[in-house]
Design a protein around this motif. Structure first.
Motif, PDB file in Angstrom:
ATOM      1  N   HIS A 111       0.706  -1.292   0.088  1.00 15.73           N
ATOM      2  CA  HIS A 111       0.133  -0.015   0.115  1.00 15.73           C
ATOM      3  C   HIS A 111       0.772   1.511  -0.234  1.00 15.73           C
ATOM      4  N   ASP A 112       2.144   1.135   0.411  1.00 14.77           N
ATOM      5  CA  ASP A 112       3.073   2.258   0.555  1.00 14.77           C
ATOM      6  C   ASP A 112       4.049   2.471  -0.480  1.00 14.77           C
TER       7      ASP A 112
ATOM      8  N   LYS B  68       5.907   5.273  -1.540  1.00 13.46           N
ATOM      9  CA  LYS B  68       6.701   6.124  -0.717  1.00 13.46           C
ATOM     10  C   LYS B  68       8.133   6.100  -1.222  1.00 13.46           C
TER      11      LYS B  68
ATOM     12  N   HIS C 106       2.638   9.959  -2.731  1.00 20.03           N
ATOM     13  CA  HIS C 106       2.853   8.637  -2.592  1.00 20.03           C
ATOM     14  C   HIS C 106       1.734   7.729  -3.083  1.00 20.03           C
TER      15      HIS C 106
ATOM     16  N   HIS D  42      -6.067   4.047   1.092  1.00 22.52           N
ATOM     17  CA  HIS D  42      -5.969   4.006   2.596  1.00 22.52           C
ATOM     18  C   HIS D  42      -5.996   5.465   3.169  1.00 22.52           C
ATOM     19  N   HIS D  43      -5.907   6.768   2.396  1.00 24.77           N
ATOM     20  CA  HIS D  43      -5.813   7.939   2.865  1.00 24.77           C
ATOM     21  C   HIS D  43      -7.005   8.715   2.586  1.00 24.77           C
TER      22      HIS D  43
HETATM   23 FE   LIG Z   1       0.303   5.801   3.123  1.00 30.24          FE
END
Ligand SMILES: [Fe+2]
Length: 408
Positions: free
Chosen positions: A200-201, A204, A229, A254-255
């Motif tokens: 999910h990240d 980044k 990201h 997710h954000h």
């Molecule tokens: Fe995130």
């Protein structure tokens, strides 16, 4: 004054002027009444009412004062009682004992950290990535959580300060599996969601690492950079062959926040998919319960309290309750201080008695030495191995206690 309030804010002493539901759809004889006790609050919640009207001229108002630690503690306990009273969320049962699952969970967690670290390094170096390498590790995590989710949840509590981004990725993956299990998603969907949680990240790694790892507060400009990201990750993963659509949801949503205040798209309410809502809750919970260079981890109870508070705006309140029920207030592996002064590790919990888990008592907090371990079921009355209660959390790291020794 008549005020519309979310049901989570309803408290004894408030005067309900309208339940905001047809007469047949609330459990009381009249459509307006004084709420005099917690049982009445629970009945309103159980009726499925989400918002209602109170008359602040005839009863209490919603206070806007900052609550004291005591009030927070009491409020958490109150919320917990409401969750406990809610119907069971799932038939998902534990198939093997915690002791049996611990080794497999430890291996799966370690392997997943190595895999995601490698993948993220590749992204950082601009190399071509392929997701097939994640499949065996995703399967191991799913398998472990399905057999006994407590083992993997314990692993995430044992994680250290190093390599936050990788550990967070694996934690989110494991917690999403546990959450998906409880909302009864099918196994194939759970695999896709697990993959989505793990990566999910990923975006980044396309950010300036100096901004990503900056220990202090971010400037407005830096925050805008960090927010990128999500889109960077989604652009990167979307073009990979064979990526299941469901795996994109944790990554892309997710954000996002329930009230539309999230990013990147500012989606609102049901525009955010169920898996998207779940990912947002899990991502935040893991972040606030982890130690970071610039702040200490919140205790699970404080984190749950925060989630409830934020669920008024940021998360679907119903999903938040289900999540809390799945993760518990005193998760397995938590070190707690008991009223007797003894310290113990939570080794078992049941979703109808979140405040009274089974604790393996093994340390005398007053004299500061280990004692012969004894399992105490806090739900049992005096003389039956019970009759003690949790008064707070302790930091295992600070006391130099190796929790994993007591979970075998
Ligand atoms: Fe995130």
């Amino acid at each position: 004054m008549i005020k519309k309030i979310p049901v989570q804010s309803l408290e004894p002493g408030m005067y309900v002027s309208d339940f905001n539901a047809g007469w047949l759809h609330h459990p009381f004889a009249f459509n307006s009444m004084m709420i005099s006790n917690e049982a009445e609050v629970a009945r309103v919640v159980a009726a499925g009412i989400r918002e209602l009207y109170i008359d602040t001229g005839r009863g209490r108002d919603i206070g806007d004062h900052v609550p004291t630690a005591d009030e927070v503690e009491r409020e958490t306990a109150r919320q917990v009682r409401l969750i406990e009273a809610a119907p069971a969320v799932s038939s998902a049962e534990t198939r093997v004992s915690l002791a049996e699952e611990m080794n497999r969970a430890r291996q799966a967690f370690g392997e997943a950290v190595r895999i995601i670290r490698g993948l993220m390094e590749d992204v950082r170096l601009g190399k071509q990535i392929e997701l097939a390498s994640t499949q065996p590790t995703v399967e191991k995590i799913v398998g472990s959580v399905m057999r006994n989710s407590n083992a993997m949840m314990t692993m995430r509590r044992l994680k250290s300060l190093d390599d936050y981004t990788f550990l967070h990725s694996v934690s989110v993956c494991a917690m999403l599996v546990s959450f998906s299990k409880i909302v009864d998603l099918n196994l194939s969907a759970i695999h896709d969601i697990a993959l989505g949680g793990l990566i999910h990240d990923l975006g980044k790694m396309r950010l300036a690492q100096a901004v990503l790892n900056k220990p202090g507060r971010l400037s407005e400009e830096e925050f805008v950079h960090i927010k990128a990201h999500v889109v960077l990750g989604s652009d990167l993963v979307r073009q990979l062959p064979g990526i299941p659509p469901l795996a994109m949801e944790p990554l892309e949503m997710h954000h996002e926040r329930y009230d539309g205040s999230g990013y990147p798209r500012g989606l609102k309410g049901d525009e955010i998919s169920r898996v998207g809502q779940m990912s947002a809750i899990v991502d935040v919970y893991d972040a606030i319960t982890s130690d970071r260079p610039y702040r200490k981890a919140m205790s699970p109870a404080a984190a749950v309290q925060k989630l409830f508070e934020w669920s008024r705006h940021h998360f679907d309140p119903e999903m938040t309750k289900v999540f809390v029920k799945s993760v518990g207030i005193y998760p397995i592996g938590t070190l707690v201080r008991l009223e007797s002064g003894r310290l113990g590790v939570v080794i078992e919990q049941c979703d109808t008695q979140l405040l009274t888990p089974v604790v393996r008592v093994m340390y005398d907090g007053k004299r500061q030495h280990y004692i012969v371990p004894e399992d105490v079921d806090l739900a049992r009355p005096m003389g039956m191995g019970g009759a003690d209660s949790i008064v707070g959390f302790e930091s295992a790291t600070k006391l130099g206690i190796d929790i994993s020794r007591f979970l075998q």
